[in-house]
Design a protein around this motif. Structure first.
Motif, short mmCIF file in Angstrom:
data_model
loop_
_atom_site.label_atom_id
_atom_site.label_comp_id
_atom_site.label_asym_id
_atom_site.label_seq_id
_atom_site.Cartn_x
_atom_site.Cartn_y
_atom_site.Cartn_z
N LYS A 128 -3.21 -0.52 31.90
CA LYS A 128 -3.75 -1.70 31.21
C LYS A 128 -2.76 -2.25 30.18
O LYS A 128 -2.43 -3.45 30.20
CB LYS A 128 -5.06 -1.35 30.48
CG LYS A 128 -6.15 -0.78 31.34
CD LYS A 128 -7.42 -0.56 30.54
CE LYS A 128 -7.30 0.42 29.40
NZ LYS A 128 -7.03 1.82 29.84
N SER A 129 -2.29 -1.39 29.28
CA SER A 129 -1.38 -1.85 28.22
C SER A 129 -0.03 -2.25 28.79
O SER A 129 0.61 -3.18 28.29
CB SER A 129 -1.21 -0.77 27.15
OG SER A 129 -2.42 -0.59 26.44
N THR A 130 0.41 -1.56 29.83
CA THR A 130 1.69 -1.92 30.47
C THR A 130 1.60 -3.32 31.05
O THR A 130 2.53 -4.13 30.91
CB THR A 130 2.03 -0.91 31.58
OG1 THR A 130 2.15 0.40 31.00
CG2 THR A 130 3.35 -1.27 32.26
N LEU A 131 0.48 -3.65 31.68
CA LEU A 131 0.29 -4.99 32.22
C LEU A 131 0.25 -6.02 31.09
O LEU A 131 0.91 -7.06 31.15
CB LEU A 131 -0.99 -5.06 33.06
CG LEU A 131 -1.34 -6.43 33.64
CD1 LEU A 131 -0.24 -6.92 34.58
CD2 LEU A 131 -2.68 -6.38 34.36
N LEU A 132 -0.53 -5.72 30.06
CA LEU A 132 -0.66 -6.64 28.93
C LEU A 132 0.71 -6.96 28.33
O LEU A 132 1.04 -8.12 28.07
CB LEU A 132 -1.56 -6.03 27.86
CG LEU A 132 -1.98 -6.97 26.72
CD1 LEU A 132 -3.10 -7.89 27.18
CD2 LEU A 132 -2.43 -6.17 25.50
N ARG A 133 1.53 -5.94 28.15
CA ARG A 133 2.84 -6.12 27.52
C ARG A 133 3.84 -6.79 28.46
O ARG A 133 4.87 -7.28 28.00
CB ARG A 133 3.36 -4.78 27.02
CG ARG A 133 2.55 -4.25 25.84
CD ARG A 133 2.84 -2.78 25.52
NE ARG A 133 1.97 -2.32 24.46
CZ ARG A 133 2.39 -1.84 23.29
NH1 ARG A 133 3.68 -1.74 23.06
NH2 ARG A 133 1.54 -1.47 22.36
N SER A 134 3.52 -6.81 29.74
CA SER A 134 4.37 -7.55 30.68
C SER A 134 4.29 -9.05 30.41
O SER A 134 5.26 -9.78 30.64
CB SER A 134 3.93 -7.29 32.12
OG SER A 134 4.10 -5.94 32.49
N PHE A 135 3.13 -9.51 29.92
CA PHE A 135 2.91 -10.95 29.81
C PHE A 135 3.84 -11.61 28.81
O PHE A 135 4.11 -12.80 28.93
CB PHE A 135 1.45 -11.24 29.45
CG PHE A 135 0.45 -10.82 30.50
CD1 PHE A 135 0.79 -10.75 31.84
CD2 PHE A 135 -0.85 -10.48 30.14
CE1 PHE A 135 -0.13 -10.35 32.81
CE2 PHE A 135 -1.78 -10.10 31.08
CZ PHE A 135 -1.41 -10.03 32.42
N ASN A 136 4.29 -10.87 27.78
CA ASN A 136 5.27 -11.49 26.87
C ASN A 136 6.58 -10.70 26.82
O ASN A 136 7.30 -10.72 25.84
CB ASN A 136 4.69 -11.72 25.47
CG ASN A 136 4.40 -10.43 24.73
OD1 ASN A 136 4.43 -9.35 25.30
ND2 ASN A 136 4.12 -10.55 23.44
N ARG A 137 6.87 -10.02 27.93
CA ARG A 137 8.18 -9.38 28.17
C ARG A 137 8.52 -8.32 27.12
O ARG A 137 9.66 -8.20 26.70
CB ARG A 137 9.26 -10.45 28.24
CG ARG A 137 9.17 -11.32 29.48
CD ARG A 137 10.07 -12.53 29.46
NE ARG A 137 11.45 -12.22 29.12
CZ ARG A 137 12.40 -13.16 28.99
NH1 ARG A 137 12.11 -14.43 29.18
NH2 ARG A 137 13.63 -12.81 28.68
N MET A 138 7.54 -7.53 26.75
CA MET A 138 7.81 -6.50 25.74
C MET A 138 8.50 -5.27 26.30
O MET A 138 8.93 -4.41 25.56
CB MET A 138 6.51 -6.10 25.04
CG MET A 138 5.96 -7.20 24.15
SD MET A 138 4.74 -6.58 22.98
CE MET A 138 5.75 -5.54 21.94
#
Length: 253
Positions: A48-58
């Motif tokens: 979940k968090s990996t996907l979320l952080r993908s959205f702003n290239r973290m």
């Protein structure tokens, strides 16, 4: 953000991501609607968090990261954005509030200044952001005091104010209430619902009751895969997949 016929804020297609040999996300495809709250649920370690952080290239500072597929925001691949512009468009709220070691005022002013907002507009923008975050009445007489003196719930609302002051289109929230007491959690949940009138919210939460309370759409993830995404009512009351049904009913081991 340019509205499309389907009003999609984030368009994810066949998105896979690995850290070295560890395959964390597996061909995720989803469309996150504009100005709605979308909750990502699933057991710990499901991505979940990996996907979320993908959205702003973290993830891109991690040299082990490899990815395939695409994520588009405003119909533009995230890797075509200049990263600072992307993160201004896509704000992030973390699990633990992290106010800068500055005054309440300067916590918000800092981002406005480095993003080139005119100096004369800054006080008004700060007041507007604090008002939208339900914090103005609590702090208006102590704006020059250290932000670290605020309670945990106030600090989280300050971090939200700091984010929305930059006028993003999308706000990502990674378990924003997990470190808060029930009263502060209720205030943040009310704030999330209010913010969704003007922002697209993507929320990672372990709290299924929270997802039911605040989310318009819910996506259930398991072992790096998207199992099912639909309206929150559909996911919790009429799930199509047996895995989803077992998880939301608590029959999961």
């Amino acid at each position: 953000m340019t509205s499309t016929a389907t009003s999609i804020a984030i368009d994810v297609q066949q998105w896979s991501l690995s850290f070295g040999q560890r395959h964390v996300l597996k061909e995720i495809s989803m469309r996150i609607p504009v100005k709605k709250v979308t909750a990502l649920i699933g057991p710990s370690g499901c991505g979940k968090s990996t996907l979320l952080r993908s959205f702003n290239r973290m993830h891109e500072l991690n040299n082990e990261v490899t990815y395939q597929g695409s994520i588009k925001i405003d119909d533009k691949d995230i890797f075509q954005w200049e990263v600072t512009a992307l993160r201004r468009q896509v704000g992030m709220i973390f699990q633990k509030p992290v106010p800068f070691p500055k005054s309440i005022y300067d916590n918000i002013a800092y981002g406005l200044k480095i993003n080139g907002f005119p100096e004369k507009e800054i006080p008004q923008r700060i007041e507007e952001a604090l008002t939208k975050s339900y914090l103005w009445n609590e702090v208006k007489d102590k704006l020059r005091e250290p932000a670290t003196r605020l309670s945990g719930g106030q600090q989280q609302r300050l971090c939200i104010a700091r984010t929305i002051a930059l006028q993003p289109e999308i706000v990502l929230m990674d378990e924003p209430c997990s470190a808060l007491d029930p009263i502060s959690t209720a205030k943040i949940e009310e704030l999330i619902k209010e913010l969704a009138q003007n922002y697209t919210i993507v929320l990672v939460t372990h709290n299924m009751q929270q997802a039911m309370r605040v989310a318009d759409y819910t996506a259930f993830m398991y072992l790096g895969e998207l199992i099912e995404m639909d309206t929150t009512e559909q996911i919790f009351h009429y799930p199509k997949q047996e895995l989803t049904r077992n998880y939301v009913q608590g029959n999961f081991g």
